[in-house]
Design an enzyme around this catalytic site. Structure first.
Site, mmCIF file in Angstrom:
data_model
loop_
_atom_site.group_PDB
_atom_site.id
_atom_site.type_symbol
_atom_site.label_atom_id
_atom_site.label_comp_id
_atom_site.label_asym_id
_atom_site.label_seq_id
_atom_site.Cartn_x
_atom_site.Cartn_y
_atom_site.Cartn_z
ATOM 1 N N PHE A 175 53.896 64.427 47.497
ATOM 2 C CA PHE A 175 54.738 65.312 47.590
ATOM 3 C C PHE A 175 55.039 65.660 49.123
ATOM 4 O O PHE A 175 56.364 65.503 49.257
ATOM 5 C CB PHE A 175 54.239 66.833 46.936
ATOM 6 C CG PHE A 175 54.890 68.063 47.546
ATOM 7 C CD1 PHE A 175 56.163 68.136 47.476
ATOM 8 C CD2 PHE A 175 53.980 69.071 47.720
ATOM 9 C CE1 PHE A 175 57.031 69.182 47.906
ATOM 10 C CE2 PHE A 175 54.778 70.295 48.378
ATOM 11 C CZ PHE A 175 56.062 70.332 48.338
ATOM 12 N N VAL B 226 42.978 55.085 50.280
ATOM 13 C CA VAL B 226 42.463 55.252 51.728
ATOM 14 C C VAL B 226 41.122 55.205 51.799
ATOM 15 O O VAL B 226 40.598 54.924 53.105
ATOM 16 C CB VAL B 226 42.891 56.832 51.929
ATOM 17 C CG1 VAL B 226 41.997 57.993 51.669
ATOM 18 C CG2 VAL B 226 42.865 57.045 53.604
ATOM 19 N N ALA C 25 45.916 66.066 57.848
ATOM 20 C CA ALA C 25 46.280 67.214 56.913
ATOM 21 C C ALA C 25 45.131 67.701 56.344
ATOM 22 O O ALA C 25 44.535 67.713 55.357
ATOM 23 C CB ALA C 25 47.101 66.538 55.754
ATOM 24 N N TYR D 130 37.067 69.602 47.569
ATOM 25 C CA TYR D 130 38.072 69.632 48.447
ATOM 26 C C TYR D 130 37.972 70.332 49.769
ATOM 27 O O TYR D 130 38.009 69.851 50.870
ATOM 28 C CB TYR D 130 39.297 70.312 47.576
ATOM 29 C CG TYR D 130 40.614 70.301 48.180
ATOM 30 C CD1 TYR D 130 41.329 69.101 48.458
ATOM 31 C CD2 TYR D 130 41.301 71.372 48.830
ATOM 32 C CE1 TYR D 130 42.545 68.990 48.982
ATOM 33 C CE2 TYR D 130 42.506 71.435 49.375
ATOM 34 C CZ TYR D 130 43.073 69.954 49.510
ATOM 35 O OH TYR D 130 44.427 69.863 50.032
ATOM 36 N N ARG E 118 49.962 73.201 40.194
ATOM 37 C CA ARG E 118 50.041 74.393 40.940
ATOM 38 C C ARG E 118 50.982 75.545 40.736
ATOM 39 O O ARG E 118 51.893 75.378 39.733
ATOM 40 C CB ARG E 118 50.332 74.139 42.285
ATOM 41 C CG ARG E 118 48.885 73.523 43.002
ATOM 42 C CD ARG E 118 48.990 72.854 44.645
ATOM 43 N NE ARG E 118 49.619 71.588 44.517
ATOM 44 C CZ ARG E 118 49.524 70.821 45.568
ATOM 45 N NH1 ARG E 118 49.111 71.113 46.481
ATOM 46 N NH2 ARG E 118 50.154 69.634 45.444
HETATM 47 N N1 UDP Z 1 47.854 80.351 39.106
HETATM 48 C C1 UDP Z 1 48.398 81.067 38.248
HETATM 49 N N2 UDP Z 1 48.889 80.282 37.186
HETATM 50 C C2 UDP Z 1 49.200 79.072 37.191
HETATM 51 C C3 UDP Z 1 48.686 78.175 38.464
HETATM 52 C C4 UDP Z 1 48.091 78.894 39.380
HETATM 53 O O1 UDP Z 1 48.200 82.450 38.015
HETATM 54 O O2 UDP Z 1 49.799 78.508 35.974
HETATM 55 C C5 UDP Z 1 47.461 81.212 40.512
HETATM 56 C C6 UDP Z 1 46.088 80.450 40.699
HETATM 57 O O3 UDP Z 1 44.906 81.038 39.897
HETATM 58 C C7 UDP Z 1 46.036 80.803 42.394
HETATM 59 C C8 UDP Z 1 47.304 80.984 42.571
HETATM 60 O O4 UDP Z 1 48.038 80.879 41.453
HETATM 61 O O5 UDP Z 1 45.541 82.180 42.375
HETATM 62 C C9 UDP Z 1 47.531 79.807 43.528
HETATM 63 O O6 UDP Z 1 47.030 78.466 42.850
HETATM 64 P P1 UDP Z 1 47.586 77.002 43.211
HETATM 65 O O7 UDP Z 1 46.817 76.040 42.224
HETATM 66 O O8 UDP Z 1 49.111 76.699 43.196
HETATM 67 O O9 UDP Z 1 46.928 76.693 44.529
HETATM 68 P P2 UDP Z 1 45.756 77.254 45.262
HETATM 69 O O10 UDP Z 1 46.399 78.372 46.497
HETATM 70 O O11 UDP Z 1 44.799 78.174 44.398
HETATM 71 O O12 UDP Z 1 45.011 76.047 45.860
#
Ligand code: UDP
Length: 308
Positions: free
Chosen positions: A12, A58, A113, A144, A185
């Site tokens: 992305f 990588v 990154a 991670y 995400r």
């Molecule tokens: N989240 C959510 N619904 C979804 C996907 C994610 O409520 O369908 C929430 C997740 O629990 C987190 C936030 O959104 O609190 C961001 O999640 P993401 O996976 O985008 O990235 P993170 O910042 O957690 O790595």
């Protein structure tokens, strides 16, 4: 013309970076094994004579004389990195070791990154670079978080031991076109669900916060950092903070969707709050995100409308 290696170049963020640096007249080597990257993200780059794709991980040795390295290769979405945790740690740790060796061999600048995940579930808010974080070393996110923390350590030790020309970007939540439909995400999930009029899935009660940066702003931050002399970690992100409930309502509103909001269990170790302190990036790089969440979401929604 610089010769620039971008690992994770079909991902992305990597695909946007390839395009920008190609348009600035550089020769780009994109290294990607397509574990989470996509051929579709770089299709439009294949006709550039100064774009070369190397299909490899990588983790494998790679040798080519380059001037700069952007090391982006690593699964970054919780569902992806948690489904292959050992490979994720290897991508971060063995990946940066390979790239640091390459940087040393050819005296190249190297940008790692890194991520806001180095702060874990932070008890300092907003997060400033001097904060050491609150990471569970044996939790589901540790492959991670600890992988990226180890990569920061290795970068800094190479700088101390060999004077390697390092840059470390701590990237906060970023969104925009070229995110995968199944990325998992929050922004891509909510947009895809809203466009299909399917239930929008909030994990937990939706009061957890994130701060979202549009990809073009982030890319400007990454290239400015590479051009700078800053060899300590710097936060890059947009400090506008939203709860997931606010985000869900905003996306339902912009897409004019009939979706209902539903609540699902909160994943383990999900950070409660996240917002970057970007004073350092502002002062040293002149970094200041310009794309509002609404405008960024509109562009991202248009992208998803075309691909689903
Ligand atoms: N989240 C959510 N619904 C979804 C996907 C994610 O409520 O369908 C929430 C997740 O629990 C987190 C936030 O959104 O609190 C961001 O999640 P993401 O996976 O985008 O990235 P993170 O910042 O957690 O790595």
């Amino acid at each position: 013309m610089k010769k620039i290696l971008i690992t994770g170049g079909a991902g992305f963020i990597g695909s946007h970076l390839c395009l920008k640096l190609l348009n600035e007249g550089n020769y780009i080597i994109c290294l990607d094994n397509f574990y989470t990257g996509a051929k579709r993200n770089i299709e439009h780059l294949m006709s550039y004579p100064d774009f070369k794709l190397v299909e490899q991980s990588v983790i494998e040795k790679f040798d080519c004389e380059v001037d700069e390295i952007y090391n982006l290769a690593c699964p970054a979405s919780p569902i992806h990195y948690q489904s292959s945790p050992i490979e994720t740690t290897k991508a971060s740790v063995l990946g940066i070791l390979n790239m640091l060796e390459l940087a040393n061999k050819y005296n190249a600048k190297i940008l790692q990154a890194s991520t806001s995940e180095v702060y874990g579930d932070p008890v300092v808010h907003p997060q400033i670079e001097s904060y050491w974080g609150n990471v569970n070393p044996i939790g589901l996110r540790c492959c991670y978080d600890e992988g990226k923390r180890c990569a920061e350590s290795l970068m800094t030790d190479y700088y101390r031991q060999y004077n390697t020309n390092i840059r470390i970007a701590r990237i906060f939540n970023t969104y925009g076109p070229n995110m995968a439909v199944n990325d998992g995400r929050v922004i891509s999930n909510f947009i895809v669900q809203a466009l299909k009029n399917e239930p929008v899935t909030i994990y937990g009660n939706g009061n957890q916060t994130r701060s979202f940066c549009y990809v073009d702003d982030l890319i400007n931050g990454l290239t400015s950092l590479m051009e700078s002399n800053l060899n300590s970690p710097v936060n890059l992100g947009n400090p506008d903070e939203y709860t997931m409930l606010e985000l869900a309502k905003l996306i339902i509103d912009i897409t004019n969707s009939k979706s209902q909001i539903i609540f699902k269990p909160l994943p383990e170790d999900d950070p409660v709050k996240r917002k970057p302190d970007i004073s350092l990036a502002k002062k040293t790089l002149g970094f200041s995100p310009t794309v509002s969440i609404k405008n960024g979401l509109i562009k991202t929604i248009n992208y998803f409308k075309n691909i689903i």
